[in-house]
Design a protein around this motif. Structure first.
Motif, PDB file in Angstrom:
ATOM      1  N   VAL A  34       0.814  -1.215   0.000  1.00  0.00           N
ATOM      2  CA  VAL A  34       0.000   0.000   0.000  1.00  0.00           C
ATOM      3  C   VAL A  34       0.849   1.268   0.000  1.00  0.00           C
ATOM      4  N   GLY A  35       2.108   1.180   0.416  1.00  0.00           N
ATOM      5  CA  GLY A  35       2.978   2.349   0.440  1.00  0.00           C
ATOM      6  C   GLY A  35       2.728   3.244   1.654  1.00  0.00           C
ATOM      7  N   ILE A  36       3.558   4.285   1.762  1.00  0.00           N
ATOM      8  CA  ILE A  36       3.496   5.219   2.898  1.00  0.00           C
ATOM      9  C   ILE A  36       3.473   6.628   2.344  1.00  0.00           C
ATOM     10  N   SER A  51      -0.881   5.902   8.751  1.00  0.00           N
ATOM     11  CA  SER A  51      -2.345   5.991   8.710  1.00  0.00           C
ATOM     12  C   SER A  51      -2.963   4.917   7.830  1.00  0.00           C
ATOM     13  N   ASN A  52      -2.181   4.363   6.902  1.00  0.00           N
ATOM     14  CA  ASN A  52      -2.721   3.352   5.994  1.00  0.00           C
ATOM     15  C   ASN A  52      -2.238   1.953   6.356  1.00  0.00           C
ATOM     16  N   SER A  53      -1.876   1.726   7.642  1.00  0.00           N
ATOM     17  CA  SER A  53      -1.391   0.414   8.060  1.00  0.00           C
ATOM     18  C   SER A  53      -2.499  -0.605   7.916  1.00  0.00           C
ATOM     19  N   ARG A  54      -2.086  -1.791   7.506  1.00  0.00           N
ATOM     20  CA  ARG A  54      -3.033  -2.893   7.352  1.00  0.00           C
ATOM     21  C   ARG A  54      -3.015  -3.719   8.623  1.00  0.00           C
ATOM     22  N   GLU A  55      -4.165  -4.115   9.079  1.00  0.00           N
ATOM     23  CA  GLU A  55      -4.283  -4.921  10.289  1.00  0.00           C
ATOM     24  C   GLU A  55      -4.380  -6.396   9.912  1.00  0.00           C
ATOM     25  N   SER A  61       9.138   5.400  -0.540  1.00  0.00           N
ATOM     26  CA  SER A  61       7.786   4.847  -0.654  1.00  0.00           C
ATOM     27  C   SER A  61       6.887   5.804  -1.417  1.00  0.00           C
ATOM     28  N   GLU A  62       5.844   5.222  -1.967  1.00  0.00           N
ATOM     29  CA  GLU A  62       4.838   5.993  -2.684  1.00  0.00           C
ATOM     30  C   GLU A  62       3.503   5.316  -2.472  1.00  0.00           C
ATOM     31  N   LEU A  63       2.504   6.113  -2.129  1.00  0.00           N
ATOM     32  CA  LEU A  63       1.182   5.546  -1.836  1.00  0.00           C
ATOM     33  C   LEU A  63       0.644   4.764  -3.031  1.00  0.00           C
ATOM     34  N   GLY A  64       0.187   3.565  -2.727  1.00  0.00           N
ATOM     35  CA  GLY A  64      -0.418   2.722  -3.762  1.00  0.00           C
ATOM     36  C   GLY A  64       0.576   1.987  -4.628  1.00  0.00           C
ATOM     37  N   LYS A  65       1.908   2.231  -4.473  1.00  0.00           N
ATOM     38  CA  LYS A  65       2.894   1.581  -5.331  1.00  0.00           C
ATOM     39  C   LYS A  65       3.897   0.737  -4.564  1.00  0.00           C
ATOM     40  N   GLY A  66       3.958   0.889  -3.258  1.00  0.00           N
ATOM     41  CA  GLY A  66       4.864   0.045  -2.492  1.00  0.00           C
ATOM     42  C   GLY A  66       5.954   0.834  -1.765  1.00  0.00           C
ATOM     43  N   THR A  67       6.781   0.080  -1.047  1.00  0.00           N
ATOM     44  CA  THR A  67       7.829   0.658  -0.196  1.00  0.00           C
ATOM     45  C   THR A  67       9.124  -0.110  -0.403  1.00  0.00           C
TER      46      THR A  67
END
Length: 488
Positions: A422-424, A440-444, A472-478
């Motif tokens: 999901v990226g950061i 804020s976009n951490s996956r549980e 990192s980039e949102l939606g593209k990975g870390t």
């Protein structure tokens, strides 16, 4: 009485100046008096001998004392700075040219007279002053003989009472007083200049003292406290060093306050995290204890599994807390050695292969075959890779990829752990290595996570003299990366 440094220096300067002035005055007076006496006595040392030789009364040994008194009176009129006395061989005064009430001695010590006659080079020689019972003055003397028989001595005081009186009047004259006044003013001006110079020299030191006192009172320097860094004045250099030191102290103090606040926040968060598995564990164990007879074997087994899961989560959280505490306290030792990096990477990937298959995530090592030898602590490096892979799998959805890539540098090997998750967000990248920070976009998932993994990994890599970086980039990975020393 508390005096400042300038006041103590000024007082010391005044005292030293007065002492030096007095010593100089005394020394110059003594020198002037001695040189004057020596010059006067050398100039007139043979005067008595000439008078004895040229005067018929003395040369013929005829002692007409009245005639001698008249002679002495005549000579004193011609030379008012001289006093004439005729002595017998024992030093008694036989005749003189003065009023009887002015003569205070009846005899004169012959030792100085004999010393001057026998050793004329030892001037100045002082003899008794007949007009002063305690006074001594320079003189000229000669033995009076007749037919080689000593008849007495002609004793001449040089600079007699009349001379002293006239000299005192001249010394006390207005001209000399004016000269003395101007000399005193000149010395006073010199003292004021020196005091001003001391003030100029000590002013920076006074500023530095006030700055230190202000810093001691409120931990802040005065706003106008500027020191010239390029000055050759040692006090200015010391002021610059003190200002830099206070700036560093204030910065460190602020960092300590922030760290203390972070510790308080971390402690509160960890207390909350510990409370959750403890409450669950306690609840299920109480259920088993109270309703054991009414529970089926299936329910009992499910409650035990839930309790074990909470116990493992609690142990894992406590282990991470202790690990972070040891790292921050510098209580970790390193066992570094050379080893093949590829073998370690495959061992770590093997631990997560089953979990990756269950989530439908593909794990890859690029390049597949490598013989890179690195120098590091295997256990610490494995802990970092484990944390990074665990995070990558947690935040990568089904069908995604996690790639461990090795890039060869000049004398190092760069390791990258990249995912397609999901990226950061860019505004959160600076905080992800802080303890307990969660994006804020951490996956549980179903496991408990304390948010300490990245903080621990960052500190471990610092121990290995490397830096854990992130892109990192949102939606593209870390992508996390770090460098290791290569062994050739």
């Amino acid at each position: 009485m508390n005096l400042s440094l300038y006041q103590r220096l000024a007082l010391s300067l005044v005292l030293v100046f007065v002492l030096m002035l007095w010593v100089f005055y005394w020394w110059s007076s003594e020198l002037h008096q001695r040189t004057t006496l020596e010059a006067e006595q050398r100039l007139h040392i043979d005067l008595a001998a000439h008078l004895v030789h040229d005067n018929p009364l003395l040369a013929q040994g005829v002692y007409d004392y009245q005639g001698l008194e008249n002679l002495f009176h005549t000579l004193m009129v011609l030379g008012p700075s001289f006093e004439f006395y005729y002595l017998d061989p024992q030093g008694r005064i036989l005749t003189y040219s003065a009023e009887p009430q002015k003569i205070r001695r009846q005899s004169v010590n012959l030792a100085p007279i004999l010393q001057l006659i026998e050793h004329p080079d030892t001037v100045p020689v002082l003899g008794d002053d007949p007009r002063n019972p305690n006074g001594r003055k320079i003189f000229s003397a000669a033995a009076v003989k007749h037919a080689d028989q000593l008849q007495g001595y002609l004793y001449m005081i040089i600079g007699g009472e009349a001379y002293d009186s006239v000299f005192a009047k001249v010394r006390d004259s207005h001209g000399l007083q004016t000269i003395a006044l101007w000399a005193s003013l000149a010395l006073a001006f010199l003292l004021v200049v020196l005091l001003g110079l001391f003030r100029f020299i000590t002013r920076p030191l006074l500023r530095l003292t006030r700055s230190m006192q202000a810093f001691r009172s409120n931990q802040r320097l005065p706003a106008a406290d500027n020191w010239c860094a390029t000055s050759h004045n040692e006090v200015h250099q010391l002021g610059c060093a003190f200002k830099q030191m206070t700036t560093q102290i204030n910065s460190q103090f602020e960092q300590l306050q922030q760290l203390d606040q972070q510790r308080r926040t971390l402690l509160a968060d960890l207390s909350h995290d510990l409370r959750t598995p403890l409450a669950n564990l306690q609840g299920y164990i109480e259920t088993l204890a109270l309703n054991d007879q009414h529970l089926s074997s299936e329910e009992r087994r499910r409650f035990v599994e839930i309790s074990l899961k909470n116990a493992r989560n609690l142990k894992r959280l406590i282990d991470q807390i202790f690990e972070l505490a040891y790292l921050e306290g510098g209580q970790v030792t390193l066992n570094q050695e050379a080893f093949p990096l590829g073998e370690l990477l495959y061992d770590v990937v093997a631990k997560f292969s089953l979990k990756a298959n269950d989530k439908g995530v593909k794990l890859e090592i690029v390049p597949g075959q490598c013989q890179y030898q690195v120098f590091a602590d295997i256990a610490k490096l494995e802990r970092v890779l484990t944390n990074l892979l665990e995070n990558a799998l947690r935040h990568t959805p089904k069908g995604g990829r996690v790639i461990i890539r090795m890039l060869l540098g000049k004398d190092s090997v760069r390791v990258e752990v990249e995912d397609t998750g999901v990226g950061i967000g860019r505004n959160e990248l600076a905080y992800i290595f802080d303890a307990r920070y969660r994006a804020s976009n951490s996956r549980e998932d179903k496991s408990l996570h304390a948010g300490l993994g990245l903080a621990i990994s960052k500190k471990l890599m610092a121990l290995l003299e490397s830096d854990l970086r992130v892109k990192s980039e949102l939606g593209k990975g870390t992508c996390f990366s770090f460098d290791l020393k290569q062994v050739f």
